[in-house]
Design a protein around this motif. Structure first.
Motif, PDB file in Angstrom:
ATOM      1  N   VAL A 177       0.872  -1.183   0.000  1.00 38.30           N
ATOM      2  CA  VAL A 177       0.000   0.000   0.000  1.00 38.30           C
ATOM      3  C   VAL A 177       0.905   1.228   0.000  1.00 38.30           C
ATOM      4  N   VAL A 178       0.658   2.142  -0.935  1.00 40.17           N
ATOM      5  CA  VAL A 178       1.513   3.326  -1.045  1.00 40.17           C
ATOM      6  C   VAL A 178       1.003   4.487  -0.193  1.00 40.17           C
ATOM      7  N   GLY A 179      -0.243   4.421   0.255  1.00 43.11           N
ATOM      8  CA  GLY A 179      -0.808   5.498   1.051  1.00 43.11           C
ATOM      9  C   GLY A 179      -0.975   5.121   2.508  1.00 43.11           C
ATOM     10  N   ILE A 180      -2.214   4.773   2.896  1.00 48.10           N
ATOM     11  CA  ILE A 180      -2.529   4.513   4.299  1.00 48.10           C
ATOM     12  C   ILE A 180      -3.516   3.366   4.400  1.00 48.10           C
ATOM     13  N   VAL A 181      -3.410   2.605   5.474  1.00 47.93           N
ATOM     14  CA  VAL A 181      -4.402   1.602   5.848  1.00 47.93           C
ATOM     15  C   VAL A 181      -5.113   2.134   7.091  1.00 47.93           C
ATOM     16  N   GLU A 182      -6.425   2.284   6.999  1.00 52.45           N
ATOM     17  CA  GLU A 182      -7.190   2.924   8.066  1.00 52.45           C
ATOM     18  C   GLU A 182      -8.238   1.962   8.607  1.00 52.45           C
ATOM     19  N   VAL A 183      -8.309   1.846   9.937  1.00 54.51           N
ATOM     20  CA  VAL A 183      -9.296   1.005  10.617  1.00 54.51           C
ATOM     21  C   VAL A 183     -10.170   1.914  11.474  1.00 54.51           C
ATOM     22  N   ILE A 184     -11.503   1.871  11.252  1.00 53.19           N
ATOM     23  CA  ILE A 184     -12.427   2.775  11.926  1.00 53.19           C
ATOM     24  C   ILE A 184     -13.600   1.975  12.479  1.00 53.19           C
TER      25      ILE A 184
END
Length: 329
Positions: free
Chosen positions: A240-247
């Motif tokens: 992943v080149v950006g972000i991994v987000e967990v919400i």
């Protein structure tokens, strides 16, 4: 520089992060926002296709074409090929409605005056009450007590509200795993441990919503991944080149096979992240979350390190200093 086609593509990619948030907030509440996002992104796509066909390197002008003169411009404007004049403007709106505020004010004043007049009667206010004899009093008449309390009249204030049931029926949604434009949608998956996304591209993003007791593998390199409102969900991805987000999730397990620069955890209970040798420089950003653990590869196995949940803050004379607090057993 830069060329118009790649520049438009960059603007489209930059807008995707914000349009995804609009889709997330209004996907199940207001379809007008969803339609607007699709139309907005379609503008960039159509513009890029138009540039590739007509203006690859920018606006170009013909060097051998005729020179426009004032006479030729006048002939074009006076010819029948010119556009018709615009329609006349709409008529002005009518006058605003007139509210009889003075009448309403007088009625309110009169009602308050009548209320104060009744309150100022003093002891004379009880003259209008009806006398109740002893045979009509429940505390002096056992037969009335045996009949139970009086039945209330079905007034509006005592009618049950049909719009607020205690247990609303659970809605069943159709599972989704599809590519919509540049976004992979993975939604409402239940007890699925063989979910796989192949043929990914760098410009694509993945949005995972309300998936329970399932596992997803994303192969290749992708821009970003968002996990929203999931429970007991496992994610395995390459790069992943950006972000991994967990919400807003619970019991999440993430395994990184390649590289990822940032992982964000917000409002989540239970999140285990397995890093690879290539992703040891990943930054973990957390807020309002608990039971977070980072597992680091060591000697062919993983060693677990908890993410601090409790902090202590002190004033050092010029600024606030915050550091993790050790929990004393």
């Amino acid at each position: 520089s830069p060329k118009p086609g790649p520049y438009v593509k960059e603007m489209n990619d930059a807008a995707t992060f914000y349009t995804n948030r609009v889709l997330k907030d209004y996907k199940n509440s207001d379809t007008r926002h969803v339609d607007w996002v699709k139309s907005y992104l379609n503008i960039w796509s159509e513009l890029q296709a138009y540039i590739k066909e007509h203006h690859t390197t920018g606006l170009t002008w013909s060097k051998t074409g005729p020179v426009a003169s004032p006479m030729s411009m006048r002939s074009v404007l006076t010819s029948g090929s010119c556009l018709s004049p615009p329609p006349p403007p709409p008529p002005p709106p009518g006058p605003p409605p007139i509210f009889d505020t003075e009448t309403a004010k007088d009625e309110g004043t009169a009602s308050r005056s009548a209320l104060f007049a009744q309150l100022n009667q003093g002891e004379a206010i009880t003259k209008g009450l009806r006398h109740v004899s002893d045979d009509q009093k429940t505390h002096k008449n056992p037969s009335l007590r045996a009949q139970g309390p009086p039945v209330r009249s079905p007034t509006k204030s005592h009618t049950p509200s049909p719009t607020s049931p205690k247990n609303s029926p659970q809605q069943n949604h159709t599972p989704v795993l599809e590519l919509e434009g540049k976004k992979w949608r993975v939604e409402y998956q239940e007890d699925k441990n063989d979910l796989v996304i192949n043929n990914t591209e760098l410009k694509q993003v993945a949005y995972i919503f309300k998936c329970n007791k399932s596992t997803l593998q994303i192969k290749g390199k992708i821009n970003s991944i968002t996990i929203d409102n999931c429970k007991k969900f496992g994610l395995v991805f390459d790069n992943v080149v950006g972000i991994v987000e967990v919400i807003n999730s619970r019991d999440i397990q993430i395994q990184v096979m390649g590289k990822v620069p940032t992982i964000s955890i917000n409002k989540t209970e239970g999140c285990h992240i397995y890093l690879s040798e290539e992703s040891l420089d990943c930054e973990i950003v957390s807020a309002k979350s608990s039971e977070m653990n980072i597992l680091i590869p060591q000697d062919g196995d993983y060693k677990e390190f908890p993410v601090p949940e409790q902090f202590k803050t002190a004033w050092d004379g010029s600024k606030l200093v915050t550091e993790p607090a050790e929990i004393v057993g």
